[in-house]
Design an enzyme around this catalytic site. Structure first.
Site, PDB file in Angstrom:
ATOM      1  N   GLY A  13       0.807  -1.226   0.000  1.00  0.00           N
ATOM      2  CA  GLY A  13       0.000   0.000   0.000  1.00  0.00           C
ATOM      3  C   GLY A  13       0.837   1.272   0.000  1.00  0.00           C
ATOM      4  N   TYR A 147     -10.004   4.543  15.183  1.00  0.00           N
ATOM      5  CA  TYR A 147      -9.021   5.008  14.175  1.00  0.00           C
ATOM      6  C   TYR A 147      -8.842   6.530  14.251  1.00  0.00           C
ATOM      7  CZ  TYR A 147      -6.879   5.204   9.467  1.00  0.00           C
ATOM      8  OH  TYR A 147      -6.038   5.404   8.399  1.00  0.00           O
TER       9      TYR A 147
HETATM   10  N1  CAA Z   1     -23.249  10.184   8.914  1.00  0.00           N
HETATM   11  C1  CAA Z   1     -24.434  10.000   9.497  1.00  0.00           C
HETATM   12  N2  CAA Z   1     -25.095   8.828   9.487  1.00  0.00           N
HETATM   13  C2  CAA Z   1     -24.523   7.807   8.869  1.00  0.00           C
HETATM   14  C3  CAA Z   1     -23.256   7.928   8.230  1.00  0.00           C
HETATM   15  C4  CAA Z   1     -22.647   9.168   8.263  1.00  0.00           C
HETATM   16  N3  CAA Z   1     -21.460   9.384   7.668  1.00  0.00           N
HETATM   17  N4  CAA Z   1     -22.953   6.743   7.702  1.00  0.00           N
HETATM   18  C5  CAA Z   1     -23.963   5.901   8.006  1.00  0.00           C
HETATM   19  N5  CAA Z   1     -24.912   6.551   8.704  1.00  0.00           N
HETATM   20  C6  CAA Z   1     -26.161   6.007   9.213  1.00  0.00           C
HETATM   21  C7  CAA Z   1     -26.824   5.129   8.168  1.00  0.00           C
HETATM   22  O1  CAA Z   1     -27.577   5.928   7.306  1.00  0.00           O
HETATM   23  C8  CAA Z   1     -27.643   4.206   9.014  1.00  0.00           C
HETATM   24  O2  CAA Z   1     -28.786   4.886   9.443  1.00  0.00           O
HETATM   25  P1  CAA Z   1     -30.191   4.107   9.555  1.00  0.00           P
HETATM   26  O3  CAA Z   1     -29.942   2.966  10.495  1.00  0.00           O
HETATM   27  O4  CAA Z   1     -31.095   5.143  10.084  1.00  0.00           O
HETATM   28  O5  CAA Z   1     -30.485   3.660   8.160  1.00  0.00           O
HETATM   29  C9  CAA Z   1     -26.806   3.995  10.256  1.00  0.00           C
HETATM   30  O6  CAA Z   1     -25.893   5.116  10.299  1.00  0.00           O
HETATM   31  C10 CAA Z   1     -26.005   2.700  10.199  1.00  0.00           C
HETATM   32  O7  CAA Z   1     -25.122   2.799   9.081  1.00  0.00           O
HETATM   33  P2  CAA Z   1     -24.582   1.529   8.371  1.00  0.00           P
HETATM   34  O8  CAA Z   1     -25.688   0.695   7.867  1.00  0.00           O
HETATM   35  O9  CAA Z   1     -23.544   1.941   7.406  1.00  0.00           O
HETATM   36  O10 CAA Z   1     -23.924   0.747   9.638  1.00  0.00           O
HETATM   37  P3  CAA Z   1     -23.010  -0.478   9.614  1.00  0.00           P
HETATM   38  O11 CAA Z   1     -22.845  -0.890  11.040  1.00  0.00           O
HETATM   39  O12 CAA Z   1     -23.438  -1.509   8.642  1.00  0.00           O
HETATM   40  O13 CAA Z   1     -21.640   0.086   9.064  1.00  0.00           O
HETATM   41  C11 CAA Z   1     -19.632   1.335   9.093  1.00  0.00           C
HETATM   42  C12 CAA Z   1     -21.021   1.146   9.718  1.00  0.00           C
HETATM   43  C13 CAA Z   1     -18.790   0.079   9.338  1.00  0.00           C
HETATM   44  C14 CAA Z   1     -19.000   2.482   9.807  1.00  0.00           C
HETATM   45  C15 CAA Z   1     -19.756   1.575   7.574  1.00  0.00           C
HETATM   46  O14 CAA Z   1     -20.654   2.647   7.355  1.00  0.00           O
HETATM   47  C16 CAA Z   1     -18.412   1.947   6.991  1.00  0.00           C
HETATM   48  O15 CAA Z   1     -17.562   1.101   6.720  1.00  0.00           O
HETATM   49  N6  CAA Z   1     -18.162   3.249   6.778  1.00  0.00           N
HETATM   50  C17 CAA Z   1     -16.887   3.739   6.212  1.00  0.00           C
HETATM   51  C18 CAA Z   1     -15.937   4.093   7.309  1.00  0.00           C
HETATM   52  C19 CAA Z   1     -14.696   4.683   6.656  1.00  0.00           C
HETATM   53  O16 CAA Z   1     -14.731   5.692   5.966  1.00  0.00           O
HETATM   54  N7  CAA Z   1     -13.561   4.067   6.912  1.00  0.00           N
HETATM   55  C20 CAA Z   1     -12.377   4.539   6.324  1.00  0.00           C
HETATM   56  C21 CAA Z   1     -11.468   3.384   6.071  1.00  0.00           C
HETATM   57  S1  CAA Z   1     -10.061   3.882   5.106  1.00  0.00           S
HETATM   58  C22 CAA Z   1      -9.150   4.760   6.150  1.00  0.00           C
HETATM   59  O17 CAA Z   1      -9.414   4.876   7.309  1.00  0.00           O
HETATM   60  C23 CAA Z   1      -7.931   5.389   5.557  1.00  0.00           C
HETATM   61  C24 CAA Z   1      -7.852   6.804   5.864  1.00  0.00           C
HETATM   62  O18 CAA Z   1      -7.021   7.218   6.681  1.00  0.00           O
HETATM   63  C25 CAA Z   1      -8.708   7.767   5.146  1.00  0.00           C
END
Ligand code: CAA
Length: 240
Positions: A13, A147
């Site tokens: 990476g 994180y």
């Molecule tokens: N803001 C507000 N609400 C949000 C949201 C956000 N950004 N994202 C999701 N929600 C809400 C959803 O709409 C949902 O609402 P409802 O239940 O009312 O429908 C609720 O929160 C649950 O969301 P999910 O279904 O997505 O929940 P989940 O448990 O299945 O997944 C998660 C949660 C694991 C965090 C998933 O959303 C995810 O993977 N998100 C990405 C996280 C991310 O950006 N990680 C970065 C990795 S890369 C990295 O970290 C490198 C770097 O340095 C940049």
């Protein structure tokens, strides 16, 4: 005299791109890795850069690993604390283990590595430490309290250690990458990632080489006036 660098998480990476960029600058690079022997072996065959296995969350392993690199390549001038993991989940679903693993690896690793190399850098009056933070440590991110806390901690760690290193020629800086085209980002659910990319003004993910370029800049012998700073490389997603 060529400089010696350790890049943690340096065989994959963003870390792989950093190892290659430093090598291209004439630096003798040791790429640390924790788990994936096959990938590390292939990396060494492809690049000629030796790979060293230890877990950066393990204090004693960092002491031993850094001593081994110093013995085999020479005193360590540059450390890039790049090793990082994600264990994403909302706080309702995040276990204590998910919290601890991320804090111990991403933030604890910076402490463990700095403890191992800082005394010798200070004595030799030269050092470059670059810590890889994250946009998500600056801005927070839904589902990443572990994180974001670790990466935010890295930014504080950087500014504190920079003050301690300054009069000894040891600079300490951070890079805060945005979303980069790596395995880590590929693991984000596609529909979530699509929404994130839509908010990046340049309209795309970053490339690992674009982060590596910043690291090589901060590690140069001519970068001695840059310390305690954070370079945000995120395509304009968070202007901080
Ligand atoms: N803001 C507000 N609400 C949000 C949201 C956000 N950004 N994202 C999701 N929600 C809400 C959803 O709409 C949902 O609402 P409802 O239940 O009312 O429908 C609720 O929160 C649950 O969301 P999910 O279904 O997505 O929940 P989940 O448990 O299945 O997944 C998660 C949660 C694991 C965090 C998933 O959303 C995810 O993977 N998100 C990405 C996280 C991310 O950006 N990680 C970065 C990795 S890369 C990295 O970290 C490198 C770097 O340095 C940049």
């Amino acid at each position: 005299m060529s400089r010696v660098a350790i890049v943690t998480g340096g065989s994959r990476g963003i870390g792989e791109a950093i190892s290659l960029a430093l090598k291209a600058e004439g630096v003798k690079v040791a790429a640390n890795y924790a788990g994936n022997d096959e990938r590390a072996k292939a990396f060494t065959e492809r690049t000629g850069i030796p790979a060293y296995k230890w877990d950066v969350s393990d204090y004693d392993a960092c002491q031993k690993g850094c001593a081994r690199v110093a013995e085999e390549l020479g005193p360590v001038d540059i450390v890039v604390n790049n090793a990082g993991i994600t264990r994403d989940g909302t706080i309702l679903k995040m276990t204590y283990e998910m919290w601890k693993e991320v804090i111990d690896t991403n933030l604890g690793g910076c402490f463990n590595m700095a403890k191992a190399v800082f005394p010798s850098m200070r004595e030799r009056k030269f050092g470059r430490i670059v810590n890889i933070g994250s946009i998500n440590g600056q801005a927070g991110q839904y589902g990443q309290v572990n994180y974001a806390a670790a990466k935010s901690g890295i930014h504080g760690f950087t500014k504190a250690l920079a003050q301690e290193g300054a009069r000894f020629g040891v600079t300490v800086n951070a890079i805060a990458p945005g979303y980069i085209d790596t395995d880590m980002v590929a693991a984000v659910p596609a529909e979530v990632l699509e929404k994130i990319v839509a908010k990046i003004p340049v309209g795309r993910l970053g490339q690992a080489s674009e982060i590596a370029r910043g690291v090589a800049f901060l590690c140069g012998d001519d970068a001695g006036f840059i310390t305690g700073s954070t370079l945000s490389l995120n395509g304009g997603q968070h202007m901080y």
